[in-house]
Design a protein around this motif. Structure first.
Motif, PDB file in Angstrom:
ATOM      1  N   PHE A  50       0.153   5.676   0.255  1.00 26.39           N
ATOM      2  CA  PHE A  50      -0.599   6.535   0.603  1.00 26.39           C
ATOM      3  C   PHE A  50      -0.046   7.781   1.279  1.00 26.39           C
ATOM      4  CE2 PHE A  50      -0.714   3.609   4.173  1.00 26.39           C
ATOM      5  CZ  PHE A  50      -0.221   4.308   5.195  1.00 26.39           C
ATOM      6  N   ASP A  70       0.815  -1.168  -0.096  1.00 26.99           N
ATOM      7  CA  ASP A  70       0.076  -0.020   0.027  1.00 26.99           C
ATOM      8  C   ASP A  70       0.800   1.211   0.040  1.00 26.99           C
ATOM      9  OD1 ASP A  70      -2.346   1.377   0.080  1.00 26.99           O
ATOM     10  OD2 ASP A  70      -2.737   1.087   2.267  1.00 26.99           O
ATOM     11  N   ARG A  73      -3.796   1.776   8.050  1.00 31.57           N
ATOM     12  CA  ARG A  73      -4.181   3.310   7.713  1.00 31.57           C
ATOM     13  C   ARG A  73      -4.327   4.389   8.718  1.00 31.57           C
ATOM     14  NH1 ARG A  73      -6.327   4.020   1.801  1.00 31.57           N
ATOM     15  NH2 ARG A  73      -4.747   3.248   0.385  1.00 31.57           N
TER      16      ARG A  73
END
Length: 519
Positions: free
Chosen positions: A200, A198, A233
């Protein structure tokens, strides 16, 4: 007996086999009800999955605890049961006695000796089920069990595949001065697993980069992976320190996912991308390749995996990323082989990584370590490169014309200005001027239907040219002390041009660069 054999059902579509089996059992035994109950994940309850003659059992979501009542007893004991007394003392499901069933015969659904569920039939009139009836129903149950197992496997694969596709980034972010590329390949016959990666952005301008590997395969591993990804997250919004994020992730996993284990490598990048902060929860160290330097593995401590040790102490390591540096995150399926030492795979990886474009690095690594073979384990590979200032092209950003977009536009500008080496007062003035232009588009360009803002920044020799464009028609400023944005833009830029037309408004801001303005 032949009516429920594999040969008799070979021509039927797999999705229709269960319904056809219930129909054949209904006719073969001359009963009034047929029901299939499946043991739920966790093995504590049976749930009605398919019925004939008592359809409300499925519609009402009937559940029977393992070991209780008629069906629960069959599943617990793994033996056929015939019941001639149907009431609340012998049957958990009230629908059976309310329907007026007088006699029940049930058998377990077994696959490899493990209970998958229960198949039972009922009669509305008193009836004596024979040994032949029991033998017929058990043969039918064996076929039903195979059909249910196949459907469950197919559904699990489809669900896991869809889940994993939804959780892996559909597109890696386009970030000025960073070049991303990735690969994901399931191992063996598996189409999904617990590997994930991931990337971000964070509200403070930092970036989060993560790769992880949940122990296990298929849907259970993919489900846990999704939960860990979401939790990480969430914690990353509260803490920039990777060790703190992994500490909180571990605490969550220990409490809500007992028995699971995962390795995770989490890093955060400073807004100017000069430093990477890393923490490893049992994960292999990334590979670093900088121009003019030997390729090496990052030197950082490896803390216990997520879920392995309670209250594990976790550490963060600071790593410099000079321009042109490649950083390669990967899971162990890339380098581990059943009949070869791990060091051999790691050396092959180190040899394949060179400071070049990330996509070329991914291709080189997969070619060298996977080639034409099917990987034994799942493989995830995430590569990013910090570009040199002369490699950074123009910044192009398109966002909704809403107030919430303004902070994302400012963050993109800061990264780009840092990447091209523009700082100090020049960077501050441009952020202010462009912010005013974008704010005007948000406030004045569109009505309730909304629209987009497009920002382009480019460095042309010794001049920065910024273009802010919308496709609306600006409304007059509302309120007192409004409409001063143009004056502010003119103070911050050397030249400001506002072009209004039928297709929208374009603001062009030019700012010459002094030698000291570029770092």
């Amino acid at each position: 007996m032949g009516s429920v054999s594999d040969r008799a059902l070979a021509h039927i579509d797999s999705e229709e086999v269960l319904a056809e089996l219930l129909e054949r059992i209904w006719q073969g035994l001359g009963v009034d009800t047929v029901a299939v109950l499946i043991l739920e994940p966790g093995g504590n309850e049976l749930v009605a999955a398919a019925t004939k003659g008592i359809e409300s059992e499925v519609r009402q979501g009937v559940r029977v605890p393992l070991g209780r009542g008629f069906a629960g007893r069959i599943a617990a004991e793994k033996h056929p049961v015939i019941l001639d007394r149907i009431d609340e003392t012998t049957v958990v499901n009230p629908l059976l006695w309310e329907k007026g069933i007088k006699t029940l015969l049930g058998v377990p659904l077994l696959v490899g000796g493990e209970v998958l569920g229960v198949l039972h039939v009922g009669s509305l009139t008193p009836r004596t089920f024979t040994e032949d009836d029991v033998e017929f129903l058990q043969a039918a149950a064996d076929r039903v069990a195979l059909s249910v197992e196949a459907q469950q496997a197919q559904s699990a694969r489809a669900a896991a595949s869809k889940l994993q596709r939804s959780l892996l980034p559909a597109q890696l972010p386009l970030v000025p001065s960073l070049d991303f590329a990735a690969r994901y390949v399931p191992g063996g016959r598996s189409i999904v697993a617990g590997d994930w990666y991931d990337v971000f952005t964070l509200p403070n301008g930092w970036m989060g980069i993560v790769i992880g590997d949940v122990v296990g395969h298929d849907l259970p591993a993919a489900v846990v992976m999704g939960r860990l990804r979401s939790a990480l997250r969430a914690y990353s919004l509260e803490h920039t320190d990777p060790a703190e994020v992994l500490t909180r992730l571990d605490r969550k996993a220990q409490h809500f996912e007992p028995g699971m284990m995962a390795t995770v490598l989490y890093g955060t990048l400073e807004p100017n991308f000069e430093k990477l902060y890393l923490s490893s929860a049992g994960h292999l160290a990334p590979v670093l390749a900088s121009p003019g330097e030997p390729t090496e593995f990052a030197k950082l401590p490896t803390d216990p995996p997520i879920g392995a040790v309670r209250e594990a102490r976790r550490q963060t390591t600071e790593i410099d990323l000079p321009p042109g540096t490649i950083t390669c995150f990967y899971t162990d399926g890339l380098v581990e082989r059943r009949h070869a030492p791990l060091d051999q795979g790691l050396e092959a990886l180190r040899s394949a990584v060179r400071p070049q474009r990330s996509e070329r690095v991914c291709a080189a690594v997969m070619g060298a370590l996977i080639g034409e073979s099917v990987p034994e384990d799942d493989v995830a590979l995430l590569v990013f490169r910090r570009q040199a200032a002369d490699e950074v092209g123009a910044l192009d950003v398109t966002m909704q014309a809403i107030p919430e977009s303004l902070k994302d536009i400012r963050a993109a500008m800061r990264r780009w200005l840092s990447a091209v080496g523009v700082g100090g007062d020049v960077a501050g003035d441009l952020l202010l001027a462009v912010g005013e232009a974008c704010t005007n588009s948000v406030e004045h360009a569109y009505g309730p239907a909304g629209g987009d803002i497009h920002l382009r920044m480019e460095l042309l020799d010794d001049e920065l040219v910024v273009t802010v464009r919308d496709h609306g028609r600006w409304r007059p400023a509302r309120g007192v002390n409004r409409g001063r944005g143009l004056t502010l833009m003119e103070k911050c830029g050397d030249e400001v041009e506002v072009l209004r037309g039928e297709e929208g408004t374009t603001v062009v801001i030019r700012r010459r660069l002094e030698a000291e303005a570029q770092a």
